[in-house]
Design a protein around this motif. Structure first.
Motif, PDB file in Angstrom:
ATOM      1  N   THR A 276       7.195  11.302  -6.561  1.00 54.82           N
ATOM      2  CA  THR A 276       6.742  11.767  -7.819  1.00 54.82           C
ATOM      3  C   THR A 276       5.831  12.691  -7.922  1.00 54.82           C
ATOM      4  O   THR A 276       4.917  13.011  -7.340  1.00 54.82           O
ATOM      5  N   GLY A 277       6.188  13.624  -8.701  1.00 53.97           N
ATOM      6  CA  GLY A 277       5.437  14.870  -9.227  1.00 53.97           C
ATOM      7  C   GLY A 277       5.108  15.707  -7.892  1.00 53.97           C
ATOM      8  O   GLY A 277       4.270  16.337  -7.547  1.00 53.97           O
ATOM      9  N   GLY A 278       6.252  15.677  -6.850  1.00 50.03           N
ATOM     10  CA  GLY A 278       6.346  16.611  -5.755  1.00 50.03           C
ATOM     11  C   GLY A 278       5.462  15.889  -4.500  1.00 50.03           C
ATOM     12  O   GLY A 278       5.362  16.554  -3.486  1.00 50.03           O
TER      13      GLY A 278
ATOM     14  N   LEU B 201       0.784  -1.219  -0.032  1.00 50.53           N
ATOM     15  CA  LEU B 201      -0.108  -0.077   0.159  1.00 50.53           C
ATOM     16  C   LEU B 201       0.862   1.353   0.032  1.00 50.53           C
ATOM     17  O   LEU B 201       1.757   1.287   0.830  1.00 50.53           O
ATOM     18  N   ASN B 202       0.672   2.187  -0.977  1.00 51.58           N
ATOM     19  CA  ASN B 202       1.317   3.424  -0.932  1.00 51.58           C
ATOM     20  C   ASN B 202       0.497   4.368   0.208  1.00 51.58           C
ATOM     21  O   ASN B 202      -0.585   4.684  -0.065  1.00 51.58           O
ATOM     22  N   VAL B 203       1.553   4.782   0.965  1.00 51.91           N
ATOM     23  CA  VAL B 203       0.760   5.643   2.109  1.00 51.91           C
ATOM     24  C   VAL B 203       1.790   7.020   1.868  1.00 51.91           C
ATOM     25  O   VAL B 203       2.947   7.409   2.084  1.00 51.91           O
ATOM     26  N   ASP B 204       0.766   8.187   2.001  1.00 53.66           N
ATOM     27  CA  ASP B 204       1.516   9.588   1.686  1.00 53.66           C
ATOM     28  C   ASP B 204       2.393   9.800   2.944  1.00 53.66           C
ATOM     29  O   ASP B 204       2.195   9.477   4.134  1.00 53.66           O
ATOM     30  N   GLU B 205       3.480  10.699   2.448  1.00 54.88           N
ATOM     31  CA  GLU B 205       4.287  11.174   3.766  1.00 54.88           C
ATOM     32  C   GLU B 205       3.672  11.807   4.864  1.00 54.88           C
ATOM     33  O   GLU B 205       3.938  11.922   5.868  1.00 54.88           O
TER      34      GLU B 205
END
Length: 181
Positions: free
Chosen positions: A63-65, A21-25
């Motif tokens: 990716t893309g900021g 799962l990709n989790v935002d910073e």
């Protein structure tokens, strides 16, 4: 004679599935090993599977900021689960039971706190401002810890959501989609 049988146990590589799962910073520091998660497969969204966070990458990819970190969620493999299937997961960061929840759109903020509208005029105007105290929240709901009682009616106008905002909300709140492996 003290020796073990030739086969005292077996290991099944197909006993579990892992969802990356990709989790935002902005959310990764709230994710910890062992936290529970609910997983749904895109092929059958009516079924929910319980899992837990088994690993967290501490090196993000930008990716893309936007920087995201990978959290692996492990679930028991069920019949019909195949590697590479698309899935969604929600990691439970904090939770409480038996609480009063209202939609986030119903909550109004002032400098001194929060309030809700509890009456609706014949002309459609909202009134009856009632001060409330809030607890935990997510992208959709907020806990009311005082100021309202069970059975109280709250009035509000739903905010219009465009496609891009809806997609951002879907990706936020400790949720995401990815392929199982």
């Amino acid at each position: 004679d003290g020796s073990l049988p030739a086969q005292s146990f077996s290991v099944s590589p197909d006993a579990t599935m892992t969802l990356s799962l990709n989790v935002d910073e902005s959310e990764i520091l709230s994710v910890n090993l062992g936290q529970s998660a609910v997983v749904t497969l895109d092929s059958d969204e009516s079924e929910e599977y319980s899992g837990s966070v088994k690993s967290i990458d501490r090196v993000g990819v930008s990716t893309g900021g936007v920087t995201v970190y990978t959290a692996d969620i492990e679930i028991e493999k069920q019949e019909g689960m195949l590697a590479g299937m698309s899935a969604s997961a929600t990691i439970t960061i904090e939770g409480v039971d038996g609480v009063m929840l209202i939609p986030v759109d119903a909550l109004q903020k002032t400098r001194s706190g929060y309030f809700v509208y509890t009456s609706l005029g014949e002309d459609g105007s909202m009134g009856g401002m009632k001060e409330v105290t809030v607890g935990i929240s997510n992208a959709n709901f907020v806990e009311i810890t005082s100021g309202l009682e069970s059975g109280d009616t709250v009035y509000y106008k739903e905010k219009a959501v465009d496609f891009f905002t809806m997609m951002a909300m879907r990706r936020g709140g400790y949720s995401g989609s990815s392929g199982a492996r």
